[in-house]
Design a protein around this motif. Structure first.
Motif, PDB file in Angstrom:
ATOM      1  N   MET A 181      10.907  80.045  57.709  1.00 30.76           N
ATOM      2  CA  MET A 181      12.030  79.402  58.406  1.00 30.76           C
ATOM      3  C   MET A 181      12.509  80.302  59.544  1.00 30.76           C
ATOM      4  SD  MET A 181      13.932  76.668  58.204  1.00 30.76           S
ATOM      5  CE  MET A 181      14.086  76.006  56.548  1.00 30.76           C
ATOM      6  N   ASP A 182      12.581  79.738  60.773  1.00 27.86           N
ATOM      7  CA  ASP A 182      13.001  80.557  61.916  1.00 27.86           C
ATOM      8  C   ASP A 182      14.519  80.678  62.042  1.00 27.86           C
ATOM      9  OD1 ASP A 182      10.379  81.018  63.018  1.00 27.86           O
ATOM     10  OD2 ASP A 182      10.374  78.905  63.603  1.00 27.86           O
ATOM     11  N   GLY A 183      15.212  79.615  61.687  1.00 24.35           N
ATOM     12  CA  GLY A 183      16.656  79.713  61.912  1.00 24.35           C
ATOM     13  C   GLY A 183      17.413  78.465  61.518  1.00 24.35           C
ATOM     14  N   LEU A 184      18.600  78.343  62.148  1.00 28.91           N
ATOM     15  CA  LEU A 184      19.525  77.260  61.801  1.00 28.91           C
ATOM     16  C   LEU A 184      20.041  76.602  63.084  1.00 28.91           C
ATOM     17  CD1 LEU A 184      21.227  75.919  59.479  1.00 28.91           C
ATOM     18  CD2 LEU A 184      23.026  77.554  60.080  1.00 28.91           C
ATOM     19  N   SER A 185      20.051  75.288  63.058  1.00 27.73           N
ATOM     20  CA  SER A 185      20.668  74.548  64.154  1.00 27.73           C
ATOM     21  C   SER A 185      21.997  73.978  63.661  1.00 27.73           C
ATOM     22  CB  SER A 185      19.732  73.420  64.595  1.00 27.73           C
ATOM     23  OG  SER A 185      20.404  72.579  65.494  1.00 27.73           O
ATOM     24  N   ILE A 186      23.040  74.168  64.456  1.00 21.58           N
ATOM     25  CA  ILE A 186      24.373  73.684  64.045  1.00 21.58           C
ATOM     26  C   ILE A 186      24.792  72.580  65.011  1.00 21.58           C
ATOM     27  CG2 ILE A 186      26.759  74.348  63.584  1.00 21.58           C
ATOM     28  CD1 ILE A 186      25.733  77.260  63.310  1.00 21.58           C
ATOM     29  N   THR A 187      25.015  71.417  64.434  1.00 20.33           N
ATOM     30  CA  THR A 187      25.374  70.281  65.267  1.00 20.33           C
ATOM     31  C   THR A 187      26.520  69.529  64.610  1.00 20.33           C
ATOM     32  OG1 THR A 187      24.455  68.339  66.374  1.00 20.33           O
ATOM     33  CG2 THR A 187      23.524  68.835  64.244  1.00 20.33           C
ATOM     34  N   GLY A 188      26.893  68.380  65.150  1.00 20.94           N
ATOM     35  CA  GLY A 188      28.047  67.685  64.566  1.00 20.94           C
ATOM     36  C   GLY A 188      27.954  66.193  64.763  1.00 20.94           C
ATOM     37  N   VAL A 200      24.839  84.204  59.176  1.00 20.87           N
ATOM     38  CA  VAL A 200      23.454  83.734  59.334  1.00 20.87           C
ATOM     39  C   VAL A 200      22.639  84.738  60.150  1.00 20.87           C
ATOM     40  CG1 VAL A 200      22.007  81.876  60.312  1.00 20.87           C
ATOM     41  CG2 VAL A 200      24.142  81.303  59.137  1.00 20.87           C
ATOM     42  N   LYS A 201      23.239  85.271  61.208  1.00 21.66           N
ATOM     43  CA  LYS A 201      22.544  86.259  62.051  1.00 21.66           C
ATOM     44  C   LYS A 201      22.262  87.545  61.268  1.00 21.66           C
ATOM     45  CE  LYS A 201      21.628  86.182  65.836  1.00 21.66           C
ATOM     46  NZ  LYS A 201      20.283  85.787  66.338  1.00 21.66           N
ATOM     47  N   ARG A 202      23.201  87.902  60.409  1.00 23.05           N
ATOM     48  CA  ARG A 202      23.031  89.120  59.601  1.00 23.05           C
ATOM     49  C   ARG A 202      21.759  89.039  58.753  1.00 23.05           C
ATOM     50  NH1 ARG A 202      27.757  89.165  56.417  1.00 23.05           N
ATOM     51  NH2 ARG A 202      29.011  89.447  58.267  1.00 23.05           N
ATOM     52  N   GLU A 203      21.394  87.820  58.378  1.00 26.14           N
ATOM     53  CA  GLU A 203      20.174  87.630  57.578  1.00 26.14           C
ATOM     54  C   GLU A 203      18.921  87.538  58.459  1.00 26.14           C
ATOM     55  OE1 GLU A 203      20.040  87.960  54.438  1.00 26.14           O
ATOM     56  OE2 GLU A 203      22.194  88.008  54.066  1.00 26.14           O
ATOM     57  N   GLY A 204      19.097  87.674  59.768  1.00 21.20           N
ATOM     58  CA  GLY A 204      17.945  87.750  60.673  1.00 21.20           C
ATOM     59  C   GLY A 204      17.446  86.409  61.196  1.00 21.20           C
ATOM     60  N   PHE A 205      18.254  85.360  61.111  1.00 20.40           N
ATOM     61  CA  PHE A 205      17.814  84.044  61.582  1.00 20.40           C
ATOM     62  C   PHE A 205      18.286  83.758  63.005  1.00 20.40           C
ATOM     63  CE2 PHE A 205      17.919  83.631  56.957  1.00 20.40           C
ATOM     64  CZ  PHE A 205      16.643  83.136  56.728  1.00 20.40           C
ATOM     65  N   LEU A 206      17.508  82.923  63.684  1.00 28.86           N
ATOM     66  CA  LEU A 206      17.938  82.419  64.993  1.00 28.86           C
ATOM     67  C   LEU A 206      19.040  81.376  64.757  1.00 28.86           C
ATOM     68  CD1 LEU A 206      14.440  81.744  66.591  1.00 28.86           C
ATOM     69  CD2 LEU A 206      16.036  83.579  67.226  1.00 28.86           C
ATOM     70  N   VAL A 207      19.942  81.268  65.721  1.00 29.75           N
ATOM     71  CA  VAL A 207      20.995  80.241  65.618  1.00 29.75           C
ATOM     72  C   VAL A 207      21.040  79.425  66.910  1.00 29.75           C
ATOM     73  CG1 VAL A 207      23.498  79.838  65.486  1.00 29.75           C
ATOM     74  CG2 VAL A 207      22.429  81.536  63.995  1.00 29.75           C
ATOM     75  N   GLY A 231      28.754  88.269  71.797  1.00 34.11           N
ATOM     76  CA  GLY A 231      28.501  88.946  70.520  1.00 34.11           C
ATOM     77  C   GLY A 231      27.057  88.824  70.050  1.00 34.11           C
ATOM     78  N   ARG A 232      26.196  88.235  70.908  1.00 31.39           N
ATOM     79  CA  ARG A 232      24.774  88.006  70.575  1.00 31.39           C
ATOM     80  C   ARG A 232      24.642  87.243  69.253  1.00 31.39           C
ATOM     81  NH1 ARG A 232      21.083  91.244  73.500  1.00 31.39           N
ATOM     82  NH2 ARG A 232      22.137  92.618  74.935  1.00 31.39           N
ATOM     83  N   LEU A 233      25.514  86.271  69.084  1.00 33.81           N
ATOM     84  CA  LEU A 233      25.522  85.501  67.842  1.00 33.81           C
ATOM     85  C   LEU A 233      24.825  84.150  68.021  1.00 33.81           C
ATOM     86  CD1 LEU A 233      29.174  86.225  66.680  1.00 33.81           C
ATOM     87  CD2 LEU A 233      27.060  87.156  65.734  1.00 33.81           C
ATOM     88  N   ILE A 234      24.334  83.910  69.198  1.00 35.02           N
ATOM     89  CA  ILE A 234      23.781  82.593  69.486  1.00 35.02           C
ATOM     90  C   ILE A 234      22.503  82.785  70.311  1.00 35.02           C
ATOM     91  CG2 ILE A 234      25.097  82.255  71.602  1.00 35.02           C
ATOM     92  CD1 ILE A 234      25.739  79.492  70.746  1.00 35.02           C
ATOM     93  N   ASP A 235      21.462  82.057  69.938  1.00 35.22           N
ATOM     94  CA  ASP A 235      20.170  82.230  70.614  1.00 35.22           C
ATOM     95  C   ASP A 235      19.823  81.049  71.508  1.00 35.22           C
ATOM     96  OD1 ASP A 235      19.161  84.720  69.106  1.00 35.22           O
ATOM     97  OD2 ASP A 235      19.862  83.367  67.526  1.00 35.22           O
ATOM     98  N   TYR A 236      20.426  79.907  71.198  1.00 30.33           N
ATOM     99  CA  TYR A 236      20.078  78.702  71.941  1.00 30.33           C
ATOM    100  C   TYR A 236      21.284  77.754  71.944  1.00 30.33           C
ATOM    101  CZ  TYR A 236      17.960  74.157  72.790  1.00 30.33           C
ATOM    102  OH  TYR A 236      17.684  72.916  73.277  1.00 30.33           O
ATOM    103  N   VAL A 237      21.604  77.222  73.107  1.00 30.68           N
ATOM    104  CA  VAL A 237      22.732  76.285  73.229  1.00 30.68           C
ATOM    105  C   VAL A 237      22.238  75.000  73.888  1.00 30.68           C
ATOM    106  CG1 VAL A 237      25.056  75.917  74.147  1.00 30.68           C
ATOM    107  CG2 VAL A 237      24.250  78.237  73.748  1.00 30.68           C
ATOM    108  N   ALA A 238      22.560  73.874  73.301  1.00 28.45           N
ATOM    109  CA  ALA A 238      22.321  72.591  73.957  1.00 28.45           C
ATOM    110  C   ALA A 238      23.689  72.022  74.303  1.00 28.45           C
ATOM    111  CB  ALA A 238      21.573  71.651  73.021  1.00 28.45           C
ATOM    112  N   LEU A 239      23.971  71.905  75.588  1.00 28.72           N
ATOM    113  CA  LEU A 239      25.291  71.424  76.019  1.00 28.72           C
ATOM    114  C   LEU A 239      25.160  70.012  76.589  1.00 28.72           C
ATOM    115  CD1 LEU A 239      27.946  73.520  77.903  1.00 28.72           C
ATOM    116  CD2 LEU A 239      27.739  71.081  78.229  1.00 28.72           C
ATOM    117  N   ASP A 240      25.859  69.078  75.959  1.00 28.52           N
ATOM    118  CA  ASP A 240      25.825  67.691  76.419  1.00 28.52           C
ATOM    119  C   ASP A 240      26.670  67.520  77.676  1.00 28.52           C
ATOM    120  OD1 ASP A 240      24.210  66.630  74.482  1.00 28.52           O
ATOM    121  OD2 ASP A 240      25.852  65.912  73.222  1.00 28.52           O
ATOM    122  N   ILE A 241      26.066  66.943  78.692  1.00 30.15           N
ATOM    123  CA  ILE A 241      26.837  66.527  79.862  1.00 30.15           C
ATOM    124  C   ILE A 241      26.838  65.005  79.818  1.00 30.15           C
ATOM    125  CG2 ILE A 241      26.983  66.550  82.377  1.00 30.15           C
ATOM    126  CD1 ILE A 241      25.736  69.275  82.389  1.00 30.15           C
TER     127      ILE A 241
END
Ligand code: SF4
Length: 236
Positions: free
Chosen positions: A65-72, A88-95, A113-123
């Motif tokens: 598992m590479d990481g976690l995607s957080i959406t809503g 989640v980052k402490r455990e070494g996963f991408l967010v 804080g380097r807590l996020i690796d990828y952002v998808a921003l809706d326009i």
């Protein structure tokens, strides 16, 4: 932190990665075409999943598992989000986080804080208040100003985090010229995605009978937009 949806494996939520995906409760927008009306309007009626359960699952699948995607919903209306992401980052996963861009300060803090690796921003529409308020279903111009600020944060991004801007191309809300306007407003962005509108369950039920644009029309929009951004793609 509690979630209102947990997809244990996803190949589509984070480009090129195998992730789990969690869905947060509530949203400060009311996009009429929203396909998660339950999460937005009646999240309390949905079963909850704890952050502990999510992190335990990730750890148990760490080998592949590479990481976690957080959406809503909208993840950045949750004050607890940075603490959860830190765990989640402490455990070494991408967010990766999908957001409507209404919390530029949290976005900046997560990036710094380097807590996020990828952002998808809706326009949701061209960055013009009259158009945006209709597409996002809001009357609060301050929220709109915050979206513009978040767009600026990503355009000026100077870190390892990657991002994409996304617009769901909803007939009646978005015309061909609107896509061109957005592309100009995010000029030189790394990535812009045009998402096909799928008329399934929508927040405003009238949108369920809309006929989506054809693939040919979306491709025409993409070709016109791509001269303004580094990459432009159609999804869906
Ligand atoms: S589509 Fe709009 S209303 Fe639905 S979750 Fe996203 S920002 Fe909120």
């Amino acid at each position: 932190m509690k979630f209102k949806g947990f997809q244990k494996t996803s190949l589509i939520e984070y480009p090129g990665k195998i992730v789990s995906a969690v869905f947060t409760a509530g949203c400060n927008f009311r996009c009429p075409f929203c396909q998660n009306p339950g999460l937005v309007l009646t999240p309390d009626s949905l079963p909850s999943v704890s952050s502990k359960e999510v992190v335990s699952h990730l750890i148990s699948k760490k080998k592949w598992m590479d990481g976690l995607s957080i959406t809503g919903g909208e993840p950045m209306i949750c004050k607890d989000l940075p603490n959860f992401v830190r765990e989640v980052k402490r455990e070494g996963f991408l967010v990766g986080i999908e957001t409507n861009g209404t919390n530029p300060q949290m976005l900046k803090d997560l990036i710094a804080g380097r807590l996020i690796d990828y952002v998808a921003l809706d326009i949701k529409a061209p960055l013009v208040w009259e158009k945006y308020k209709r597409a996002a279903g809001i009357n609060d111009e301050d929220l709109f100003r915050k979206v513009k600020e978040s767009v600026k944060v990503l355009l000026e991004l100077d870190s390892e985090a990657s991002y994409e801007f996304r617009t769901t191309v909803v007939p009646g809300l978005i015309k061909e010229e609107d896509i061109l306007t957005v592309a100009r407003q995010i000029k030189r962005a790394k990535s812009y995605t045009l998402q096909q509108f799928l008329p399934r369950i929508t927040l405003d039920r009238q949108y369920e009978s809309l006929k989506p644009y054809s693939k040919e029309v979306l491709e025409k929009m993409r070709k016109r937009a791509e001269s303004y951004v580094e990459t432009c793609q159609v999804r869906g």
